[in-house]
Design an enzyme around this catalytic site. Structure first.
Site, PDB file in Angstrom:
ATOM      1  N   LYS A  11       1.027  -1.358   0.060  1.00  0.00           N
ATOM      2  CA  LYS A  11       0.150  -0.325  -0.152  1.00  0.00           C
ATOM      3  C   LYS A  11       1.099   1.329   0.230  1.00  0.00           C
ATOM      4  O   LYS A  11       0.408   2.107  -0.048  1.00  0.00           O
ATOM      5  CB  LYS A  11      -0.915  -0.197   1.039  1.00  0.00           C
ATOM      6  CG  LYS A  11      -1.805  -1.029   0.796  1.00  0.00           C
ATOM      7  CD  LYS A  11      -3.422  -0.928   1.716  1.00  0.00           C
ATOM      8  CE  LYS A  11      -4.719  -1.553   1.850  1.00  0.00           C
ATOM      9  NZ  LYS A  11      -5.513  -1.438   2.143  1.00  0.00           N
TER      10      LYS A  11
ATOM     11  N   LYS B   1      -4.694  -8.103  -7.727  1.00  0.00           N
ATOM     12  CA  LYS B   1      -6.025  -8.187  -7.008  1.00  0.00           C
ATOM     13  C   LYS B   1      -7.362  -7.156  -7.394  1.00  0.00           C
ATOM     14  O   LYS B   1      -6.432  -6.265  -7.226  1.00  0.00           O
ATOM     15  CB  LYS B   1      -5.943  -8.731  -5.404  1.00  0.00           C
ATOM     16  CG  LYS B   1      -5.534  -7.102  -4.784  1.00  0.00           C
ATOM     17  CD  LYS B   1      -6.082  -7.822  -3.306  1.00  0.00           C
ATOM     18  CE  LYS B   1      -6.368  -6.118  -2.495  1.00  0.00           C
ATOM     19  NZ  LYS B   1      -7.038  -6.589  -0.964  1.00  0.00           N
TER      20      LYS B   1
ATOM     21  N   LYS C  90     -10.177  -2.021  -4.161  1.00  0.00           N
ATOM     22  CA  LYS C  90     -10.789  -1.044  -4.210  1.00  0.00           C
ATOM     23  C   LYS C  90      -9.226   0.663  -4.398  1.00  0.00           C
ATOM     24  O   LYS C  90     -10.370   1.101  -5.017  1.00  0.00           O
ATOM     25  CB  LYS C  90     -11.176  -0.192  -2.169  1.00  0.00           C
ATOM     26  CG  LYS C  90     -12.555  -1.272  -1.863  1.00  0.00           C
ATOM     27  CD  LYS C  90     -13.003  -0.638  -0.690  1.00  0.00           C
ATOM     28  CE  LYS C  90     -13.808  -1.776   0.120  1.00  0.00           C
ATOM     29  NZ  LYS C  90     -12.938  -2.488   1.592  1.00  0.00           N
TER      30      LYS C  90
HETATM   31  N1  AQP Z   1      -9.635  -9.540  -4.420  1.00  0.00           N
HETATM   32  C1  AQP Z   1     -10.173 -10.148  -3.762  1.00  0.00           C
HETATM   33  N2  AQP Z   1      -9.839 -11.401  -3.801  1.00  0.00           N
HETATM   34  C2  AQP Z   1     -10.642 -11.513  -2.912  1.00  0.00           C
HETATM   35  N3  AQP Z   1     -11.103 -11.510  -1.888  1.00  0.00           N
HETATM   36  C3  AQP Z   1     -10.676  -9.953  -1.522  1.00  0.00           C
HETATM   37  N4  AQP Z   1     -10.975  -9.193  -0.047  1.00  0.00           N
HETATM   38  C4  AQP Z   1     -10.708  -7.987  -1.211  1.00  0.00           C
HETATM   39  N5  AQP Z   1      -9.913  -7.939  -2.312  1.00  0.00           N
HETATM   40  C5  AQP Z   1      -9.973  -9.002  -2.779  1.00  0.00           C
HETATM   41  C6  AQP Z   1     -11.440  -9.372   0.790  1.00  0.00           C
HETATM   42  O1  AQP Z   1     -12.489  -8.494   1.334  1.00  0.00           O
HETATM   43  C7  AQP Z   1     -12.114  -8.235   2.401  1.00  0.00           C
HETATM   44  C8  AQP Z   1     -12.388  -6.778   2.594  1.00  0.00           C
HETATM   45  O2  AQP Z   1     -11.145  -6.091   2.439  1.00  0.00           O
HETATM   46  P1  AQP Z   1     -11.472  -4.930   3.744  1.00  0.00           P
HETATM   47  O3  AQP Z   1     -12.184  -3.992   3.441  1.00  0.00           O
HETATM   48  O4  AQP Z   1     -10.606  -5.064   4.668  1.00  0.00           O
HETATM   49  O5  AQP Z   1     -10.557  -4.305   2.412  1.00  0.00           O
HETATM   50  P2  AQP Z   1      -9.030  -5.089   1.766  1.00  0.00           P
HETATM   51  O6  AQP Z   1      -8.673  -6.707   2.131  1.00  0.00           O
HETATM   52  O7  AQP Z   1      -7.603  -3.815   1.608  1.00  0.00           O
HETATM   53  O8  AQP Z   1      -9.426  -5.388   0.433  1.00  0.00           O
HETATM   54  P3  AQP Z   1      -9.763  -3.901  -1.288  1.00  0.00           P
HETATM   55  O9  AQP Z   1     -11.437  -4.243  -0.822  1.00  0.00           O
HETATM   56  O10 AQP Z   1      -9.270  -4.405  -2.439  1.00  0.00           O
HETATM   57  O11 AQP Z   1      -9.425  -2.417  -0.510  1.00  0.00           O
HETATM   58  P4  AQP Z   1      -7.634  -1.992  -0.786  1.00  0.00           P
HETATM   59  O12 AQP Z   1      -8.479  -1.407  -2.298  1.00  0.00           O
HETATM   60  O13 AQP Z   1      -7.794  -0.495  -0.019  1.00  0.00           O
HETATM   61  O14 AQP Z   1      -6.443  -2.787  -0.178  1.00  0.00           O
HETATM   62  C9  AQP Z   1     -10.865  -9.294   3.312  1.00  0.00           C
HETATM   63  O15 AQP Z   1     -11.505 -10.250   3.726  1.00  0.00           O
HETATM   64  C10 AQP Z   1     -10.774  -9.300   2.005  1.00  0.00           C
HETATM   65  O16 AQP Z   1      -9.382 -10.265   2.106  1.00  0.00           O
END
Ligand code: AQP
Length: 332
Positions: free
Chosen positions: A112, A195, A198
């Site tokens: 990140k 992956k 967001k």
């Molecule tokens: N691409 C993905 N494939 C499978 N699982 C995913 N998760 C996120 N992206 C994928 C799972 O979603 C849950 C919630 O995620 P979060 O809100 O904690 O955000 P994150 O893991 O940081 O992933 P995001 O949504 O893509 O946000 P950013 O862009 O901020 O990193 C978690 O259980 C995660 O594993």
């Protein structure tokens, strides 16, 4: 009944297919035979730059989407993280038994901050996995349904629980990550080597659950496929097609081998068109349900308030035990 805990960040207007297939679907399934605690983790959302007004709105939108996905607030405890102060209180304690080097090895922080540089990141983003450990441990959770990207954080949680137990006497249960292999990582539609995310995906690479269904269908139809024309699951050589097959199979419950047979000799066009229809069928009612929950804010807030109360019935005794073990004098 085994206990399950998981959280999701209110950092966007909508969850995406990665969040849903990687995590939320499992949340819904697990509530049948688990004592389930699910939260919108707003404390995590302030570790990066954000707008307070948007956060308030997104927190409610997140809760509404969880309800629309099928979280039943009667069977599961659904709440907002900041309503339960023991998360942050236990995070402080956990940060005092975490090594700097240990925290520095978390790959998500490195990912990140790869673009902007670690110096510009907040201390909160750095210590985020410690707060996450507290989120899990304060409930004595047995299982944590997450996507693959969170595996390392659950490992850290186990290490910290073990260390605390060793130093201060058995206090915490050791949680297991609950990761469904097939959907553990959903990839970006335009760049299937990273992956779906967001913050990291381009608009064309991500399918938001609350997008206009027509726009989502278009994104599927223009998803990057690979050279050749056979619809076969080959993660290494055809990551784009493999990702679409994963999504298709997860949404319909049909086996990947069955889909491969159905589309044998028919090329990518037909396949993507049918998947676009499947996606529209899924997101259309999801969106409607979410909007209905959002229409009645008072009811939504009441559900969350009840959830926080139920959560605190578990977190208060855990924290009291922890404080006692640490040698704190009993408070007033
Ligand atoms: N691409 C993905 N494939 C499978 N699982 C995913 N998760 C996120 N992206 C994928 C799972 O979603 C849950 C919630 O995620 P979060 O809100 O904690 O955000 P994150 O893991 O940081 O992933 P995001 O949504 O893509 O946000 P950013 O862009 O901020 O990193 C978690 O259980 C995660 O594993």
């Amino acid at each position: 009944r085994p206990r399950v805990l998981s959280g999701i960040q209110p950092t966007a207007d909508s969850f995406h297919f990665g969040n849903y297939l990687g995590a939320l679907r499992q949340w819904v399934a697990l509530q049948d035979d688990h004592d389930a605690f699910y939260c919108v983790v707003d404390l995590h959302a302030i570790t990066v730059e954000y707008d307070p007004k948007a956060l308030r709105d997104r927190t409610r939108r997140s809760a509404a989407q969880l309800l629309a996905a099928g979280i039943d607030p009667e069977r599961s405890t659904l709440f907002v993280q900041s309503h339960v102060p023991e998360h942050a209180q236990l995070a402080w304690v956990m940060s005092c038994i975490t090594g700097m080097g240990e925290a520095g090895r978390m790959t998500q922080f490195k990912d990140k901050t790869a673009k902007g540089g670690a110096d510009r990141a907040t201390v909160g983003l750095f210590t985020y996995p410690i707060l996450q450990a507290a989120d899990i441990l304060v409930y004595q959770a047995d299982r944590v349904p997450v996507g693959e990207d969170q595996r390392q954080h659950v490992e850290l949680t186990r290490d910290l629980a073990q260390r605390f137990n060793h130093r201060f006497g058995k206090t915490f249960r050791l949680p297991e990550p609950y990761i469904v292999k097939e959907t553990a990582k959903i990839f970006d539609l335009q760049d299937p080597s990273s992956k779906m995310s967001k913050s990291g995906s381009s608009p064309a690479g991500i399918i938001d659950l609350l997008d206009d269904p027509k726009a989502s269908a278009k994104k599927i139809r223009s998803a990057v496929t690979d050279s050749g024309r056979d619809v076969i699951f080959d993660q290494e050589n055809k990551p784009g097609v493999a990702n679409l097959l994963t999504i298709y199979s997860a949404l319909t419950g049909r086996k990947i081998s069955e889909l491969e047979d159905e589309y044998a000799g028919r090329g990518y066009g037909d396949f993507k068109k049918d998947l676009a229809d499947v996606v529209v069928e899924f997101v259309t009612p999801f969106r409607e349900k979410t909007l209905t929950y959002l229409d009645d804010k008072a009811q939504l807030d009441a559900i969350l308030a009840r959830g926080a109360e139920r959560a605190r019935a578990v977190t208060e005794p855990t924290l009291a035990r922890v404080y006692d073990r640490l040698g704190f004098v009993t408070g007033p």
